[in-house]
Design a protein around this motif. Structure first.
Motif, PDB file in Angstrom:
ATOM      1  N   ILE A 136      -9.699   3.141 -12.417  1.00 21.41           N
ATOM      2  CA  ILE A 136      -9.200   2.966 -11.024  1.00 21.41           C
ATOM      3  C   ILE A 136      -7.178   3.451 -11.084  1.00 21.41           C
ATOM      4  CG2 ILE A 136      -8.518   0.271 -11.011  1.00 21.41           C
ATOM      5  CD1 ILE A 136      -9.288   0.530  -8.154  1.00 21.41           C
ATOM      6  N   THR A 137      -6.916   4.270  -9.603  1.00 21.10           N
ATOM      7  CA  THR A 137      -5.259   4.666  -9.347  1.00 21.10           C
ATOM      8  C   THR A 137      -4.947   3.372  -8.113  1.00 21.10           C
ATOM      9  OG1 THR A 137      -5.886   6.902 -10.154  1.00 21.10           O
ATOM     10  CG2 THR A 137      -3.675   5.955  -8.432  1.00 21.10           C
ATOM     11  N   TYR A 138      -4.320   2.225  -8.687  1.00 27.23           N
ATOM     12  CA  TYR A 138      -4.344   1.280  -7.218  1.00 27.23           C
ATOM     13  C   TYR A 138      -3.331   1.813  -6.298  1.00 27.23           C
ATOM     14  CZ  TYR A 138      -6.984  -1.819 -10.436  1.00 27.23           C
ATOM     15  OH  TYR A 138      -7.732  -2.754 -11.067  1.00 27.23           O
ATOM     16  N   PHE A 139      -2.219   2.668  -7.188  1.00 28.65           N
ATOM     17  CA  PHE A 139      -1.054   3.080  -5.989  1.00 28.65           C
ATOM     18  C   PHE A 139      -0.857   4.132  -6.357  1.00 28.65           C
ATOM     19  CE2 PHE A 139      -0.671  -1.432  -7.248  1.00 28.65           C
ATOM     20  CZ  PHE A 139       0.097  -1.795  -5.759  1.00 28.65           C
ATOM     21  N   SER A 140      -0.786   5.455  -4.658  1.00 26.28           N
ATOM     22  CA  SER A 140       0.252   6.410  -5.374  1.00 26.28           C
ATOM     23  C   SER A 140       0.461   6.220  -4.386  1.00 26.28           C
ATOM     24  CB  SER A 140      -1.220   7.652  -4.350  1.00 26.28           C
ATOM     25  OG  SER A 140      -2.376   7.270  -5.677  1.00 26.28           O
ATOM     26  N   LEU A 141       2.147   7.209  -4.297  1.00 29.41           N
ATOM     27  CA  LEU A 141       3.414   7.386  -3.392  1.00 29.41           C
ATOM     28  C   LEU A 141       3.436   8.491  -3.331  1.00 29.41           C
ATOM     29  CD1 LEU A 141       5.089   6.001  -1.890  1.00 29.41           C
ATOM     30  CD2 LEU A 141       6.381   5.477  -3.471  1.00 29.41           C
ATOM     31  N   ASP A 142       4.188   9.026  -2.460  1.00 27.88           N
ATOM     32  CA  ASP A 142       4.958  10.363  -3.160  1.00 27.88           C
ATOM     33  C   ASP A 142       6.229  10.265  -0.886  1.00 27.88           C
ATOM     34  OD1 ASP A 142       3.609  11.230  -0.277  1.00 27.88           O
ATOM     35  OD2 ASP A 142       2.232  12.552  -1.985  1.00 27.88           O
ATOM     36  N   ASP A 143       7.067  11.267  -0.791  1.00 32.02           N
ATOM     37  CA  ASP A 143       7.388  11.452   0.088  1.00 32.02           C
ATOM     38  C   ASP A 143       7.003  10.682   1.773  1.00 32.02           C
ATOM     39  OD1 ASP A 143       9.172  11.779  -1.575  1.00 32.02           O
ATOM     40  OD2 ASP A 143      10.105  13.899  -0.935  1.00 32.02           O
ATOM     41  N   VAL A 144       5.527  11.190   1.552  1.00 34.62           N
ATOM     42  CA  VAL A 144       4.725  11.393   3.120  1.00 34.62           C
ATOM     43  C   VAL A 144       3.929  10.156   3.212  1.00 34.62           C
ATOM     44  CG1 VAL A 144       5.582  13.798   3.704  1.00 34.62           C
ATOM     45  CG2 VAL A 144       3.328  13.632   2.115  1.00 34.62           C
ATOM     46  N   LEU A 145       2.582   9.769   1.559  1.00 32.53           N
ATOM     47  CA  LEU A 145       1.542   9.047   1.792  1.00 32.53           C
ATOM     48  C   LEU A 145       1.814   7.955   0.756  1.00 32.53           C
ATOM     49  CD1 LEU A 145      -1.522   8.795   2.442  1.00 32.53           C
ATOM     50  CD2 LEU A 145      -1.898  10.287   0.998  1.00 32.53           C
TER      51      LEU A 145
END
Length: 235
Positions: A136-145
């Protein structure tokens, strides 16, 4: 004459059932507070706190019954946090790991810094090992999402814990025992939050911090839980 351990456990068992039956007299529950501050480069700091204040009276009764239960608050979660924190030492990108414990305030907290989102996800995987799928990928983060994944939901985690637990908790009606339990997430970003998917969300005036307080066993909140999907304002 001191109470025999077997007898003490039986008395505690009776008290637990007694307290869980008083639906309106006692607000039994545990409060979880998950915080994360994210920097632009994906680094940041993370903490999760467990607050047992709502169960303070019950804990006092357990301690009174037998001195063998004087460390019951540590047993409930502090040791689990300590065991998890030792596993973080093998994760590249995780540093300054600390576990704080306040016996008087009935609170304990796990804190650490992460260099990347990938490192944060690995640490979360260690913390939730056996509860969530390993990939499982708990966190995803980039400039827009930004995405906070919550596949099983907190309520399901508690029910799963009960299923495999060998202690007295196995015999409890968790929906009653944890009826006032909450799981709060508080995330702070450098970017401005434009919208979000979780209807329980509250955003600060500067639109940089978002808070979700999920009442674990509230029938209308189980579906949403703590999962969220945020869009940031484009620069």
């Amino acid at each position: 004459m001191p109470i025999q351990p077997q007898k003490a456990r039986f008395i505690v068992f009776l008290f637990l059932f007694f307290f869980q039956s008083l639906s309106n007299s006692f607000a039994l529950g545990v409060d979880f507070i998950e915080k994360a501050d994210f920097n632009e480069d994906g680094s940041g700091q993370f903490s999760i706190e467990v607050d047992l204040t709502k169960t303070s009276y019950l804990i006092s009764v357990i301690k009174y019954l037998n001195k063998n239960y004087k460390d019951v608050t540590k047993t409930i979660g502090y040791k689990a946090f300590s065991n998890a924190s030792t596993k973080f030492e093998t994760i590249a990108g995780i540093s300054q790991v600390d576990v704080a414990y306040d016996e008087k305030m009935l609170k304990f907290k796990l804190m650490f810094k992460f260099n990347t989102i990938q490192a944060l996800n690995k640490a979360m995987g260690k913390l939730n090992k056996g509860l969530d799928p390993p990939k499982i990928t708990y966190f995803s983060l980039d400039d827009v999402l930004f995405i906070r994944e919550d596949l099983n939901g907190v309520a399901k985690k508690l029910l799963l814990y009960q299923q495999y637990d060998n202690s007295l908790v196995k015999s409890l009606d968790l929906a009653s025992f944890f009826k006032e339990s909450t799981y709060t997430t508080i995330y702070t970003f450098c970017n401005t939050i434009e919208d979000y998917s979780n209807p329980l969300s509250e955003v600060t005036k500067d639109k940089k911090t978002i808070r979700v307080t999920h009442h674990v066993f509230a029938p209308d909140q189980v579906e949403h839980a703590i999962g969220n999907r945020l869009h940031f304002t484009k620069k």
